[in-house]
Structures are given as structure tokens and as C-alpha cells.
Motif scaffolding. Structure first.
Motif, PDB file in Angstrom:
ATOM      1  N   ALA A 101      -4.268   4.543 -37.562  1.00 52.65           N
ATOM      2  CA  ALA A 101      -3.152   5.096 -36.778  1.00 52.65           C
ATOM      3  C   ALA A 101      -1.909   5.317 -37.636  1.00 52.65           C
ATOM      4  CB  ALA A 101      -2.831   4.148 -35.627  1.00 52.65           C
ATOM      5  N   ASP A 102      -1.741   4.594 -38.701  1.00 48.96           N
ATOM      6  CA  ASP A 102      -0.556   4.752 -39.543  1.00 48.96           C
ATOM      7  C   ASP A 102      -0.750   5.813 -40.624  1.00 48.96           C
ATOM      8  OD1 ASP A 102      -2.305   3.528 -41.240  1.00 48.96           O
ATOM      9  OD2 ASP A 102      -0.994   1.868 -41.764  1.00 48.96           O
ATOM     10  N   GLY A 103      -1.918   6.454 -40.629  1.00 43.31           N
ATOM     11  CA  GLY A 103      -2.152   7.535 -41.580  1.00 43.31           C
ATOM     12  C   GLY A 103      -2.837   7.102 -42.862  1.00 43.31           C
ATOM     13  N   SER A 104      -3.067   5.802 -43.032  1.00 38.84           N
ATOM     14  CA  SER A 104      -3.722   5.338 -44.250  1.00 38.84           C
ATOM     15  C   SER A 104      -5.199   5.740 -44.236  1.00 38.84           C
ATOM     16  CB  SER A 104      -3.572   3.828 -44.387  1.00 38.84           C
ATOM     17  OG  SER A 104      -4.091   3.174 -43.250  1.00 38.84           O
ATOM     18  N   LEU A 105      -5.750   5.939 -45.420  1.00 34.24           N
ATOM     19  CA  LEU A 105      -7.125   6.423 -45.537  1.00 34.24           C
ATOM     20  C   LEU A 105      -8.144   5.294 -45.470  1.00 34.24           C
ATOM     21  CD1 LEU A 105      -6.558   8.947 -48.437  1.00 34.24           C
ATOM     22  CD2 LEU A 105      -6.295   9.269 -45.971  1.00 34.24           C
ATOM     23  N   GLY A 116      -1.132   9.286 -50.634  1.00 40.91           N
ATOM     24  CA  GLY A 116      -1.895   8.097 -50.297  1.00 40.91           C
ATOM     25  C   GLY A 116      -2.194   8.017 -48.813  1.00 40.91           C
ATOM     26  N   ARG A 117      -1.514   8.831 -48.004  1.00 44.72           N
ATOM     27  CA  ARG A 117      -1.775   8.788 -46.571  1.00 44.72           C
ATOM     28  C   ARG A 117      -1.486  10.134 -45.919  1.00 44.72           C
ATOM     29  NH1 ARG A 117       3.162   4.864 -44.824  1.00 44.72           N
ATOM     30  NH2 ARG A 117       4.154   6.729 -44.006  1.00 44.72           N
ATOM     31  N   VAL A 118      -2.067  10.325 -44.750  1.00 44.06           N
ATOM     32  CA  VAL A 118      -1.922  11.589 -44.040  1.00 44.06           C
ATOM     33  C   VAL A 118      -0.644  11.583 -43.211  1.00 44.06           C
ATOM     34  CG1 VAL A 118      -2.924  13.043 -42.239  1.00 44.06           C
ATOM     35  CG2 VAL A 118      -4.402  11.944 -43.927  1.00 44.06           C
ATOM     36  N   ASP A 119       0.008  12.725 -43.104  1.00 43.77           N
ATOM     37  CA  ASP A 119       1.191  12.856 -42.264  1.00 43.77           C
ATOM     38  C   ASP A 119       0.730  12.990 -40.813  1.00 43.77           C
ATOM     39  OD1 ASP A 119       3.433  13.558 -40.883  1.00 43.77           O
ATOM     40  OD2 ASP A 119       4.196  14.904 -42.416  1.00 43.77           O
ATOM     41  N   MET A 120       0.625  11.872 -40.126  1.00 37.98           N
ATOM     42  CA  MET A 120       0.106  11.851 -38.763  1.00 37.98           C
ATOM     43  C   MET A 120       0.916  12.715 -37.798  1.00 37.98           C
ATOM     44  SD  MET A 120      -2.666  10.302 -38.664  1.00 37.98           S
ATOM     45  CE  MET A 120      -3.112   9.624 -37.069  1.00 37.98           C
ATOM     46  N   ARG A 121       2.205  12.735 -38.001  1.00 33.94           N
ATOM     47  CA  ARG A 121       3.043  13.504 -37.063  1.00 33.94           C
ATOM     48  C   ARG A 121       2.600  14.961 -36.969  1.00 33.94           C
ATOM     49  NH1 ARG A 121       8.967  11.076 -36.973  1.00 33.94           N
ATOM     50  NH2 ARG A 121       9.309  12.059 -38.966  1.00 33.94           N
ATOM     51  N   ARG A 122       2.106  15.506 -38.075  1.00 33.36           N
ATOM     52  CA  ARG A 122       1.703  16.909 -38.079  1.00 33.36           C
ATOM     53  C   ARG A 122       0.190  17.084 -38.011  1.00 33.36           C
ATOM     54  NH1 ARG A 122       4.626  19.887 -42.893  1.00 33.36           N
ATOM     55  NH2 ARG A 122       4.304  17.930 -43.996  1.00 33.36           N
ATOM     56  N   ALA A 123      -0.560  16.177 -38.588  1.00 30.59           N
ATOM     57  CA  ALA A 123      -2.011  16.369 -38.688  1.00 30.59           C
ATOM     58  C   ALA A 123      -2.760  15.829 -37.470  1.00 30.59           C
ATOM     59  CB  ALA A 123      -2.529  15.688 -39.954  1.00 30.59           C
ATOM     60  N   ARG A 124      -2.107  14.958 -36.682  1.00 28.60           N
ATOM     61  CA  ARG A 124      -2.769  14.357 -35.540  1.00 28.60           C
ATOM     62  C   ARG A 124      -3.250  15.421 -34.550  1.00 28.60           C
ATOM     63  NH1 ARG A 124      -0.071   9.353 -32.255  1.00 28.60           N
ATOM     64  NH2 ARG A 124      -2.024   8.459 -31.496  1.00 28.60           N
TER      65      ARG A 124
END
Length: 103
Positions: A58-62, A90-98
Motif C-alpha cells: 500500500a505504501d508503494g514499496s516493491l 525504489g517505489r511506485v507513485d501510488m497517488r498516480r499509479a493506483r
DNA sequence: GTGTTGACAATCA
DNA sequence: CTGATTGCCAACA
């Protein structure tokens, strides 16, 4: 063989568009049953046949241990990334990629 | 039935 | 931002 719940999870993962991702909790919530840990269990057992790199925390970590493979896939899909303190992805931008399952 | 474990998550220090 | 704590649900011994 995957049970019913596992099938729903795998189908949903297959439906995630390239460049987008979903968290374990999102998937559990979307299906309306089980929980993040159950989704994680499904992925651990049968996730090898789907786009597992589109399912992250949930925090975008892989996914621990597969950061390299995931990053390679992301660069090819144009997945929005965030940079760590070290200045490298190192992690995905959840705000945009979710992905919510609709758009 | 009971306790442990896990590809998790929200909250707090 | 990192680490600890607590809650969670199903599988397993």
C-alpha cells in the motif's frame, strides 16, 4: 489448482492496465472478502503466471527480492515512480499509479 | 480447539 | 523518513 478466491484475484490482476498498480489491500477490498494477507498468499502460490509486479504494498514499496525485475517492467510500461533518499527509483507513485478497477 | 505464521496495512513515536 | 505496534484473515501444525 487455484480455488475460487484465487481465480478472482488472478483475473483482477490480469485486468490491471499497464503502467498502473494495485495494493494487496485494494484487491481484497475490491473483491469484498479475505484480506491483504490472503491476496499475498494467492500471489505467492499462483502469481507466477500473471503480472505480479503490478501488485505491490500500500505504501508503494516493491516486492522484496524482486525489485530488479519489477523496475525493468515498470520502465517498459511507463509506471510513475518515486525516488528514494538515495535518488534512485525504489517505489511506485501510488497517488498516480493506483488503479481503482474502473478507469 | 489453540497457537504460529505470512508477497499486508493503518497508526504512532 | 524509519521502526515498532496492533489489527487482520485464512492456512497449517
Amino acid at each position: 489448482m487455484p480455488d475460487y478466491f484465487a481465480s478472482r484475484v488472478l483475473d483482477l490482476v490480469e485486468a490491471i492496465p499497464p503502467g498502473r498498480v494495485m495494493s494487496y489491500g485494494d484487491i481484497a477490498d475490491y473483491l469484498g472478502r479475505g484480506g491483504p494477507r490472503q491476496v499475498g498468499r494467492v500471489m505467492a502460490l499462483w502469481g507466477g503466471g500473471v503480472a505480479w509486479w503490478r501488485v505491490i504494498h500500500a505504501d508503494g514499496s516493491l516486492l522484496a527480492g524482486h525489485e530488479r525485475d519489477a523496475l525493468r517492467s515498470y520502465s517498459g510500461e511507463g509506471t510513475p515512480m518515486r525516488l528514494t533518499a538515495d535518488g534512485r527509483p525504489g517505489r511506485v507513485d501510488m497517488r498516480r499509479a493506483r488503479w481503482d478497477g474502473v478507469s
